[in-house]
Scaffold this active site. Structure first.
Site, mmCIF file in Angstrom:
data_model
loop_
_atom_site.group_PDB
_atom_site.id
_atom_site.type_symbol
_atom_site.label_atom_id
_atom_site.label_comp_id
_atom_site.label_asym_id
_atom_site.label_seq_id
_atom_site.Cartn_x
_atom_site.Cartn_y
_atom_site.Cartn_z
ATOM 1 N N ASP A 103 33.495 35.941 35.415
ATOM 2 C CA ASP A 103 34.706 35.763 36.204
ATOM 3 C C ASP A 103 35.871 35.646 35.216
ATOM 4 O O ASP A 103 35.666 35.576 34.000
ATOM 5 C CB ASP A 103 34.572 34.503 37.059
ATOM 6 C CG ASP A 103 35.800 34.251 37.914
ATOM 7 O OD1 ASP A 103 36.293 35.205 38.538
ATOM 8 O OD2 ASP A 103 36.279 33.102 37.940
ATOM 9 N N ASP A 109 39.714 34.117 36.185
ATOM 10 C CA ASP A 109 40.651 33.007 36.410
ATOM 11 C C ASP A 109 39.930 31.660 36.476
ATOM 12 O O ASP A 109 38.978 31.490 37.243
ATOM 13 C CB ASP A 109 41.419 33.240 37.714
ATOM 14 C CG ASP A 109 42.312 34.462 37.650
ATOM 15 O OD1 ASP A 109 43.287 34.419 36.894
ATOM 16 O OD2 ASP A 109 42.017 35.461 38.333
#
Length: 242
Positions: free
Chosen positions: A8, A10
């Site tokens: 991922d 953020d």
């Protein structure tokens, strides 16, 4: 087996959640929606289209959702120039590059934001591909983006390790029947729902070759969990903070 590692972005690799939170306050505030920290947490890990729809459904917000989304993304891009890497991010990426056969970023953010963030932090050359859920039919916690990334990289779900910070992201990886390493924020670390991940780490500083090896040998703890029954309810957008 040399795994595929899917990160991922953020809140995991980059400290961008404050940037997103500020952008949402900037755009939603004049529309009468004043987001508290708990309200911001409720949509953590969702793509912007789903986040905007979430608040239009629940609050007295008037306006064009598409315009709100575009303004938030523009504000985020302005704020990403000074974004910092999360502790241990550079080290974790380097470790994974040595032991994996490919690495990719799989994010709910628009591709323009992903590439802007990777360029700003110098990580753009570390990944073989980027995948955005922006144009998918469903975003996280649906597993579609992770399954699409695996297929594009020529891997089965069992060959993939997902690294996530939010519960929505962890649920997406587990639902894809991939081994998931969760690195939640300190405030979320005691949330019992993270137990569906294969491993839960305090920081990316703890992500080393032995951790990846344990995931490869142990597989996904969530594989059996994800396959028991066909109840789609775990994939709903959460109503409470995650």
């Amino acid at each position: 087996m040399r795994p595929i590692v899917l990160f991922d972005l953020d809140g995991l690799l980059i400290d961008s959640e404050p940037v997103w939170d500020a952008a949402k306050r900037e755009v939603f505030g004049p529309l009468g929606l004043h987001l508290t920290a708990e309200m911001q947490a409720a949509t953590r890990g969702l793509r912007q289209r789903d986040m905007v729809a979430y608040w239009f459904d629940r609050a007295a917000v008037e306006g064009d959702p598409g315009d709100v989304e575009r303004r938030i993304v523009a504000a985020v891009c302005r704020g990403l120039g000074a974004v910092a890497l999360k502790p241990g991010a550079e080290q974790a990426v380097a470790v994974c590059a040595r032991v994996s056969r490919a690495m990719a970023v799989v994010s709910s953010s628009p591709e323009s934001v992903i590439r802007h963030a990777l360029a700003s932090t110098g990580l753009e050359r570390s990944f073989d591909a980027v995948f955005s859920a922006e144009d998918d039919e469903y975003g996280k916690p649906h597993p579609g983006a992770y399954l699409r990334a695996a297929a594009a990289l020529g891997a089965s779900p069992g060959e993939c390790i997902v690294v996530e910070d939010s519960f929505n992201g962890v649920l997406a990886g587990v639902s894809a029947q991939m081994a998931v390493v969760a690195v939640p924020e300190a405030a979320d670390r005691c949330d019992p729902r993270f137990a569906i991940a294969a491993l839960v780490l305090e920081s990316l500083k703890d992500l080393d070759a032995s951790v990846l090896g344990a995931c490869v040998s142990g597989g996904s703890r969530g594989a059996a969990w994800a396959s028991r029954g066909a109840d789609p309810r775990p994939l709903r957008v959460p109503d409470r903070a995650v």
